[in-house]
Design a protein around this motif. Sequence first.
Motif, PDB file in Angstrom:
ATOM      1  N   ARG A   1      -6.487   3.508  -3.224  1.00  0.00           N
ATOM      2  CA  ARG A   1      -6.598   4.793  -3.920  1.00  0.00           C
ATOM      3  C   ARG A   1      -5.711   4.847  -5.165  1.00  0.00           C
ATOM      4  NH1 ARG A   1     -10.682   5.250  -0.621  1.00  0.00           N
ATOM      5  NH2 ARG A   1     -10.946   7.238   0.467  1.00  0.00           N
ATOM      6  N   HIS A   2      -4.464   4.436  -5.004  1.00  0.00           N
ATOM      7  CA  HIS A   2      -3.507   4.445  -6.104  1.00  0.00           C
ATOM      8  C   HIS A   2      -2.580   3.254  -5.950  1.00  0.00           C
ATOM      9  CE1 HIS A   2      -4.424   8.351  -7.970  1.00  0.00           C
ATOM     10  NE2 HIS A   2      -4.735   8.729  -6.744  1.00  0.00           N
ATOM     11  N   GLU A   3      -1.838   2.981  -7.001  1.00  0.00           N
ATOM     12  CA  GLU A   3      -0.897   1.869  -7.012  1.00  0.00           C
ATOM     13  C   GLU A   3       0.424   2.334  -7.625  1.00  0.00           C
ATOM     14  OE1 GLU A   3      -2.068   2.734 -10.670  1.00  0.00           O
ATOM     15  OE2 GLU A   3      -3.551   2.059  -9.193  1.00  0.00           O
ATOM     16  N   VAL A   4       1.458   1.567  -7.350  1.00  0.00           N
ATOM     17  CA  VAL A   4       2.743   1.796  -7.988  1.00  0.00           C
ATOM     18  C   VAL A   4       3.346   0.433  -8.297  1.00  0.00           C
ATOM     19  CG1 VAL A   4       4.042   1.912  -5.803  1.00  0.00           C
ATOM     20  CG2 VAL A   4       4.928   3.059  -7.832  1.00  0.00           C
ATOM     21  N   ALA A   5       4.006   0.328  -9.452  1.00  0.00           N
ATOM     22  CA  ALA A   5       4.665  -0.917  -9.864  1.00  0.00           C
ATOM     23  C   ALA A   5       6.163  -0.762  -9.636  1.00  0.00           C
ATOM     24  CB  ALA A   5       4.375  -1.221 -11.328  1.00  0.00           C
ATOM     25  N   VAL A   6       6.739  -1.679  -8.877  1.00  0.00           N
ATOM     26  CA  VAL A   6       8.155  -1.578  -8.525  1.00  0.00           C
ATOM     27  C   VAL A   6       8.648  -2.959  -8.105  1.00  0.00           C
ATOM     28  CG1 VAL A   6       7.579  -0.956  -6.141  1.00  0.00           C
ATOM     29  CG2 VAL A   6       9.808  -0.317  -7.076  1.00  0.00           C
ATOM     30  N   ASP A   7       9.893  -3.247  -8.386  1.00  0.00           N
ATOM     31  CA  ASP A   7      10.490  -4.531  -7.995  1.00  0.00           C
ATOM     32  C   ASP A   7      11.007  -4.402  -6.565  1.00  0.00           C
ATOM     33  OD1 ASP A   7      11.735  -6.958  -7.739  1.00  0.00           O
ATOM     34  OD2 ASP A   7      13.366  -6.513  -9.141  1.00  0.00           O
ATOM     35  N   ILE A   8      10.198  -4.812  -5.592  1.00  0.00           N
ATOM     36  CA  ILE A   8      10.606  -4.617  -4.201  1.00  0.00           C
ATOM     37  C   ILE A   8      11.423  -5.780  -3.652  1.00  0.00           C
ATOM     38  CG2 ILE A   8       8.588  -3.192  -3.766  1.00  0.00           C
ATOM     39  CD1 ILE A   8       7.659  -5.591  -1.936  1.00  0.00           C
ATOM     40  N   ASP A   9      11.381  -6.941  -4.294  1.00  0.00           N
ATOM     41  CA  ASP A   9      12.086  -8.100  -3.763  1.00  0.00           C
ATOM     42  C   ASP A   9      13.276  -8.509  -4.629  1.00  0.00           C
ATOM     43  OD1 ASP A   9      10.529  -8.918  -5.858  1.00  0.00           O
ATOM     44  OD2 ASP A   9       9.603 -10.605  -4.814  1.00  0.00           O
ATOM     45  N   ASP A  10      13.675  -7.645  -5.545  1.00  0.00           N
ATOM     46  CA  ASP A  10      14.915  -7.802  -6.295  1.00  0.00           C
ATOM     47  C   ASP A  10      14.962  -9.089  -7.109  1.00  0.00           C
ATOM     48  OD1 ASP A  10      17.317  -6.673  -7.109  1.00  0.00           O
ATOM     49  OD2 ASP A  10      18.483  -7.704  -5.563  1.00  0.00           O
ATOM     50  N   ASP A  11      13.814  -9.442  -7.729  1.00  0.00           N
ATOM     51  CA  ASP A  11      13.782 -10.639  -8.560  1.00  0.00           C
ATOM     52  C   ASP A  11      13.557 -10.306 -10.031  1.00  0.00           C
ATOM     53  OD1 ASP A  11      11.157  -9.856  -8.529  1.00  0.00           O
ATOM     54  OD2 ASP A  11      10.353 -11.775  -7.840  1.00  0.00           O
ATOM     55  N   THR A  12      13.690  -9.039 -10.370  1.00  0.00           N
ATOM     56  CA  THR A  12      13.673  -8.481 -11.740  1.00  0.00           C
ATOM     57  C   THR A  12      12.268  -8.283 -12.312  1.00  0.00           C
ATOM     58  OG1 THR A  12      13.824 -10.527 -13.074  1.00  0.00           O
ATOM     59  CG2 THR A  12      15.898  -9.586 -12.222  1.00  0.00           C
ATOM     60  N   ASP A  13      11.204  -8.739 -11.620  1.00  0.00           N
ATOM     61  CA  ASP A  13       9.866  -8.453 -12.130  1.00  0.00           C
ATOM     62  C   ASP A  13       9.200  -7.405 -11.253  1.00  0.00           C
ATOM     63  OD1 ASP A  13       8.811  -9.946  -9.888  1.00  0.00           O
ATOM     64  OD2 ASP A  13       9.178 -11.758 -11.045  1.00  0.00           O
ATOM     65  N   LEU A  14       8.185  -6.759 -11.789  1.00  0.00           N
ATOM     66  CA  LEU A  14       7.539  -5.643 -11.109  1.00  0.00           C
ATOM     67  C   LEU A  14       6.396  -6.124 -10.227  1.00  0.00           C
ATOM     68  CD1 LEU A  14       7.462  -3.023 -13.995  1.00  0.00           C
ATOM     69  CD2 LEU A  14       8.976  -3.060 -12.003  1.00  0.00           C
ATOM     70  N   ASP A  15       6.444  -5.738  -8.975  1.00  0.00           N
ATOM     71  CA  ASP A  15       5.393  -6.017  -8.017  1.00  0.00           C
ATOM     72  C   ASP A  15       4.443  -4.820  -7.969  1.00  0.00           C
ATOM     73  OD1 ASP A  15       6.875  -8.443  -7.143  1.00  0.00           O
ATOM     74  OD2 ASP A  15       8.301  -6.955  -6.411  1.00  0.00           O
ATOM     75  N   ILE A  16       3.307  -4.995  -7.328  1.00  0.00           N
ATOM     76  CA  ILE A  16       2.316  -3.929  -7.223  1.00  0.00           C
ATOM     77  C   ILE A  16       2.124  -3.570  -5.749  1.00  0.00           C
ATOM     78  CG2 ILE A  16      -0.080  -3.254  -7.640  1.00  0.00           C
ATOM     79  CD1 ILE A  16       1.447  -3.579 -10.193  1.00  0.00           C
ATOM     80  N   MET A  17       2.206  -2.278  -5.462  1.00  0.00           N
ATOM     81  CA  MET A  17       1.925  -1.766  -4.123  1.00  0.00           C
ATOM     82  C   MET A  17       0.714  -0.851  -4.217  1.00  0.00           C
ATOM     83  SD  MET A  17       4.717  -3.136  -2.951  1.00  0.00           S
ATOM     84  CE  MET A  17       4.798  -2.524  -1.267  1.00  0.00           C
ATOM     85  N   THR A  18      -0.279  -1.052  -3.363  1.00  0.00           N
ATOM     86  CA  THR A  18      -1.443  -0.170  -3.336  1.00  0.00           C
ATOM     87  C   THR A  18      -1.482   0.589  -2.017  1.00  0.00           C
ATOM     88  OG1 THR A  18      -2.981  -1.770  -2.336  1.00  0.00           O
ATOM     89  CG2 THR A  18      -2.759  -1.787  -4.747  1.00  0.00           C
ATOM     90  N   VAL A  19      -1.944   1.833  -2.081  1.00  0.00           N
ATOM     91  CA  VAL A  19      -2.153   2.622  -0.869  1.00  0.00           C
ATOM     92  C   VAL A  19      -3.653   2.635  -0.593  1.00  0.00           C
ATOM     93  CG1 VAL A  19      -2.192   4.810  -2.157  1.00  0.00           C
ATOM     94  CG2 VAL A  19      -1.648   4.807   0.281  1.00  0.00           C
ATOM     95  N   ASN A  20      -4.024   2.211   0.618  1.00  0.00           N
ATOM     96  CA  ASN A  20      -5.414   1.917   0.950  1.00  0.00           C
ATOM     97  C   ASN A  20      -5.968   2.982   1.894  1.00  0.00           C
ATOM     98  OD1 ASN A  20      -4.968  -0.605  -0.454  1.00  0.00           O
ATOM     99  ND2 ASN A  20      -3.918  -1.311   1.396  1.00  0.00           N
ATOM    100  N   GLY A  21      -6.926   3.774   1.365  1.00  0.00           N
ATOM    101  CA  GLY A  21      -7.352   4.971   2.060  1.00  0.00           C
ATOM    102  C   GLY A  21      -8.095   4.742   3.355  1.00  0.00           C
ATOM    103  N   ILE A  22      -8.917   3.711   3.443  1.00  0.00           N
ATOM    104  CA  ILE A  22      -9.719   3.503   4.640  1.00  0.00           C
ATOM    105  C   ILE A  22      -8.901   2.847   5.750  1.00  0.00           C
ATOM    106  CG2 ILE A  22     -11.809   2.444   5.579  1.00  0.00           C
ATOM    107  CD1 ILE A  22     -12.307   4.715   3.593  1.00  0.00           C
ATOM    108  N   HIS A  23      -8.100   1.867   5.401  1.00  0.00           N
ATOM    109  CA  HIS A  23      -7.293   1.167   6.403  1.00  0.00           C
ATOM    110  C   HIS A  23      -5.994   1.893   6.733  1.00  0.00           C
ATOM    111  CE1 HIS A  23      -9.162  -3.119   5.817  1.00  0.00           C
ATOM    112  NE2 HIS A  23      -9.885  -2.348   6.602  1.00  0.00           N
TER     113      HIS A  23
END
Length: 432
Positions: A243-265
């Motif tokens: 449905r939507h995504e957010v870009a954030v550095d979740i593993d502390d390596d200075t680059d931005l990762d992508i997290m998606t929120v999945n409506g059906i699952h």
Amino acid sequence: MNRSSYSITSHIAGGAAYLLCATVIASPPVELGTPTHDVVGVVPAAVQAGHLNGDTMNDLVVTNRDENTFSVLIHDGIDDYLPAVTYPTGTQPRTPAIADVNGDTFGDVIVPHWAIGATTISVHLNNGNGTFAPGVDHQVGQRPRTVVAAFLNTDTHIDLATANYDGDDVSVLFGDGMGGFSPPVNYPVREQPGSLTAVDLNGDTFIDLAVSNRVSSRVSILLNNGDGTFANEVSYVTGFSPRHEVAVDIDDDTDLDIMTVNGIHSTVTTLLNNGDGTFVRNLPDANVGFGPHGIVALDLNYDAQPDLVTANIGGDSISILVNDGSGRYAPASHVDVDALGPSFLVTTDINLDGLNDIVTANRDSANTSSLLNLTVPGACPVGDLNGDGRVSASDLSFMLGSWGVNPGSVADLNNDDLVGSADLSMLLGNWG
């Protein structure tokens, strides 16, 4: 054990007393306040926060899908919002953007029109006081669902990009700095793009685009060529129906990762950035509440790690995923928003205490929910009586030594002036 060794400072937040640990806890427990509500229009679809009236507080814009309006809630300067003022806009408004598009320092509102057959967005210029002029329409692709504002080319003017749900593409419009925009340039993505995020994904200082495509269950990455044009999309598989995504550095390596929120699952997918704008999906999806629709990243518990919160339209709740510091998340906890159908959420400081609070747009309640962050930095776990950051035998020993009527004792965890079995149960429940 000597009671004087249990000299622990208490802290009051939101009416609750907490013990502050002498040893800093990596992840103090997240505490949110009781939801409060503000009335907006019919079927609020999305909410954004930004500066609208020239002060330093974040105000809110809520798009009301079924009455073709958006509501503006100006911050009252203390801890709440003034009653909503509503403005007409195009048909079925969805996820808006707030940005200063004409260089007057005031945030303007840009609204995409999601009605079947719609091909426009409206730009509503700020009058300089948090009120808004009628919208000026600009052509984009078919049925735009989300608009973002960012510096996409090499000038200093705000540009726009839209995710076009029925066009299977993204439109890019360059700003002229005076509130006008160029004709759109469209870039193909996958099936039914519903959301997009504008960030630098490959470290070259140019803003790229990440697009969530519902039907194909993929995220499209469009890397900026350095001039506001974009390379062909490269897509990555997510959970079912992002449905939507957010870009954030979740593993502390200075680059931005992508997290998606999945409506059906009812999950969140993690796409880890390789550092060059390519991605790998090698972590299990995280379960959240039923029918998640929106997602934000914020540090809720002061450990300098981004946590995630999802708005669960089917569960009337938000889900909190606390980052364990390695890019993985503890099992979700769920908080009721005391309203129906939370479809979108933002983070903002509502009560001006410097902490990240949460606001949801509630599709089926015609209101928003505001949840204050009451988490206390360094707060001890319940039952940690000596402030060392854990609940252990020394705490148990002290509690047993304080047994019985004992007003004011730090071992009286439920504040009933009696150290007894209820307190013991609370201590043992947090052992370790």
